[in-house]
Design a protein around this motif. Structure first.
Motif, PDB file in Angstrom:
ATOM      1  N   VAL A 110     -36.597  65.530  66.041  1.00  0.00           N
ATOM      2  CA  VAL A 110     -36.883  64.877  64.762  1.00  0.00           C
ATOM      3  C   VAL A 110     -36.986  65.882  63.624  1.00  0.00           C
ATOM      4  O   VAL A 110     -36.692  65.555  62.468  1.00  0.00           O
ATOM      5  CB  VAL A 110     -38.181  64.043  64.882  1.00  0.00           C
ATOM      6  N   VAL A 111     -37.380  67.116  63.925  1.00  0.00           N
ATOM      7  CA  VAL A 111     -37.524  68.126  62.871  1.00  0.00           C
ATOM      8  C   VAL A 111     -36.232  68.283  62.078  1.00  0.00           C
ATOM      9  O   VAL A 111     -36.241  68.472  60.855  1.00  0.00           O
ATOM     10  CB  VAL A 111     -37.961  69.472  63.485  1.00  0.00           C
ATOM     11  N   ARG A 119     -35.509  58.487  69.340  1.00  0.00           N
ATOM     12  CA  ARG A 119     -34.370  58.417  70.260  1.00  0.00           C
ATOM     13  C   ARG A 119     -33.054  58.687  69.544  1.00  0.00           C
ATOM     14  O   ARG A 119     -32.141  59.288  70.123  1.00  0.00           O
ATOM     15  CB  ARG A 119     -34.343  57.059  70.957  1.00  0.00           C
ATOM     16  N   SER A 120     -32.927  58.244  68.294  1.00  0.00           N
ATOM     17  CA  SER A 120     -31.708  58.545  67.531  1.00  0.00           C
ATOM     18  C   SER A 120     -31.592  60.041  67.272  1.00  0.00           C
ATOM     19  O   SER A 120     -30.495  60.611  67.336  1.00  0.00           O
ATOM     20  CB  SER A 120     -31.718  57.784  66.198  1.00  0.00           C
ATOM     21  N   VAL A 172     -25.270  54.804  78.312  1.00  0.00           N
ATOM     22  CA  VAL A 172     -25.705  55.780  79.310  1.00  0.00           C
ATOM     23  C   VAL A 172     -27.231  55.869  79.329  1.00  0.00           C
ATOM     24  O   VAL A 172     -27.855  55.894  80.407  1.00  0.00           O
ATOM     25  CB  VAL A 172     -25.076  57.158  79.021  1.00  0.00           C
ATOM     26  N   THR A 173     -27.835  55.897  78.141  1.00  0.00           N
ATOM     27  CA  THR A 173     -29.301  55.959  78.072  1.00  0.00           C
ATOM     28  C   THR A 173     -29.936  54.739  78.722  1.00  0.00           C
ATOM     29  O   THR A 173     -30.905  54.845  79.486  1.00  0.00           O
ATOM     30  CB  THR A 173     -29.755  56.070  76.615  1.00  0.00           C
ATOM     31  N   GLY A 174     -29.397  53.552  78.435  1.00  0.00           N
ATOM     32  CA  GLY A 174     -29.918  52.339  79.050  1.00  0.00           C
ATOM     33  C   GLY A 174     -29.769  52.342  80.559  1.00  0.00           C
ATOM     34  O   GLY A 174     -30.660  51.871  81.285  1.00  0.00           O
ATOM     35  N   SER A 175     -28.661  52.873  81.032  1.00  0.00           N
ATOM     36  CA  SER A 175     -28.452  52.939  82.483  1.00  0.00           C
ATOM     37  C   SER A 175     -29.465  53.871  83.144  1.00  0.00           C
ATOM     38  O   SER A 175     -29.994  53.568  84.220  1.00  0.00           O
ATOM     39  CB  SER A 175     -27.030  53.424  82.779  1.00  0.00           C
ATOM     40  N   ASN A 207     -28.593  62.321  68.623  1.00  0.00           N
ATOM     41  CA  ASN A 207     -27.797  63.127  67.695  1.00  0.00           C
ATOM     42  C   ASN A 207     -27.839  64.607  68.073  1.00  0.00           C
ATOM     43  O   ASN A 207     -26.827  65.310  67.993  1.00  0.00           O
ATOM     44  CB  ASN A 207     -28.323  62.929  66.275  1.00  0.00           C
ATOM     45  N   ALA A 208     -29.020  65.092  68.488  1.00  0.00           N
ATOM     46  CA  ALA A 208     -29.147  66.502  68.846  1.00  0.00           C
ATOM     47  C   ALA A 208     -28.368  66.851  70.110  1.00  0.00           C
ATOM     48  O   ALA A 208     -27.927  67.994  70.277  1.00  0.00           O
ATOM     49  CB  ALA A 208     -30.625  66.865  69.031  1.00  0.00           C
ATOM     50  N   THR A 209     -28.169  65.867  70.998  1.00  0.00           N
ATOM     51  CA  THR A 209     -27.434  66.122  72.236  1.00  0.00           C
ATOM     52  C   THR A 209     -25.945  65.864  72.098  1.00  0.00           C
ATOM     53  O   THR A 209     -25.214  65.972  73.091  1.00  0.00           O
ATOM     54  CB  THR A 209     -27.992  65.261  73.370  1.00  0.00           C
ATOM     55  N   GLY A 210     -25.486  65.496  70.891  1.00  0.00           N
ATOM     56  CA  GLY A 210     -24.054  65.354  70.650  1.00  0.00           C
ATOM     57  C   GLY A 210     -23.498  63.962  70.817  1.00  0.00           C
ATOM     58  O   GLY A 210     -22.284  63.808  70.989  1.00  0.00           O
TER      59      GLY A 210
END
Length: 268
Positions: free
Chosen positions: A132-133, A83-84, A100-103, A88-91
């Motif tokens: 993750v790559v 998830r991290s 936002v993710t929890g919501s 990170n990849a989505t900015g």
């Protein structure tokens, strides 16, 4: 399942004394994995963005989250690699991304559990793998190969261990081997002969630097690259005596003044 998990505060209060011994070994394993995973992903992302990680602050947040989640049938939480990496990849740049993710997860549990259940797992896996790559530090592995090969071997060991035998055993193997290497290096520390650089009150190892130095007449200066304790005293003593004998033979061949003093210091 649809809806939020039930509150379990009363159940925890009633069964705590009877279940603590049964769940303690598993709880310690989970805590160790959570700590290592959180610090590892946190430091990796912090280094990638030129920031520093406050480990104590992170652990307090993880601990409070686990205490609160335990009263509502929650899973143990930690800093997630997958998830991290996705965040990170989505900015993502602030804790607002986690809110936002929890919501979104909350709405998913309440509104669309039937639709989310039918989502193929390989779709979720592809998102995680693609994110993750980018966290696999290949450049760091190359740097370790050039700078210090034992550290590169530890990098490979930790990677393969977590990949094939699981996070807990993989990390345990890597930590155990790293401790063995640390003890081995402290038992046989590096001992260098120093000479004085011209025009400066600075002593440097004869193997370092491009500038040639000069020995002090009648004095041998050495530096021990570790603190002395019972396990390495004998090795340090034998090495210093051997260096003194070799220095005396070299001085005798060059027909210089014999050695009168041997100064030994430890690295700061």
């Amino acid at each position: 399942p649809q809806g939020l998990p039930p509150a379990t505060l009363g159940l925890v209060a009633r069964r705590f004394a009877g279940d603590v011994r049964r769940v303690l070994p598993t709880a310690l394993s989970v805590a160790l994995i959570g700590f290592m995973e959180s610090i590892a992903i946190g430091k990796s992302l912090a280094a990638k963005h030129g920031q520093s990680l406050e480990s104590t602050r992170e652990m307090r947040a993880v601990g409070l989250a686990n205490v609160a989640g335990s009263f509502f049938s929650g899973y143990p939480v930690a800093g997630s690699f997958s998830r991290s990496a996705v965040a990170n990849a989505t900015g993502a740049r602030s804790p607002l991304a986690g809110f936002v993710t929890g919501s979104v997860v909350f709405l998913t549990l309440i509104v669309i559990p039937k639709f989310a259940r039918k989502l193929p797992r390989f779709v979720l896996a592809s998102v995680v793998i693609a994110s993750v790559v980018n966290l696999v530090a290949i450049d760091e592995a190359r740097r370790l190969w050039r700078v210090k090969k034992p550290d590169f071997a530890l990098w490979v060991l930790a990677f393969l261990g977590t990949l094939f035998v699981g996070v807990l055993y993989g990390l345990a193997i890597a930590v155990a081997v790293s401790l063995i290497l640390v003890v081995a290096e402290s038992v046989r520390p590096q001992i260098s002969v120093l000479w004085k650089l011209p025009g400066a009150p600075v002593y440097r190892s004869v193997r370092q630097g491009e500038t040639s130095g000069q020995f002090v007449d009648g004095v041998l200066v050495t530096r021990v690259g570790a603190s002395m304790y019972f396990a390495n005293v004998a090795y340090i003593k034998d090495t210093l005596l051997d260096l003194a004998k070799r220095f005396d033979r070299a001085v005798e061949r060059a027909q210089l003044n014999p050695m009168h003093h041997h100064l030994a210091t430890t690295a700061p």
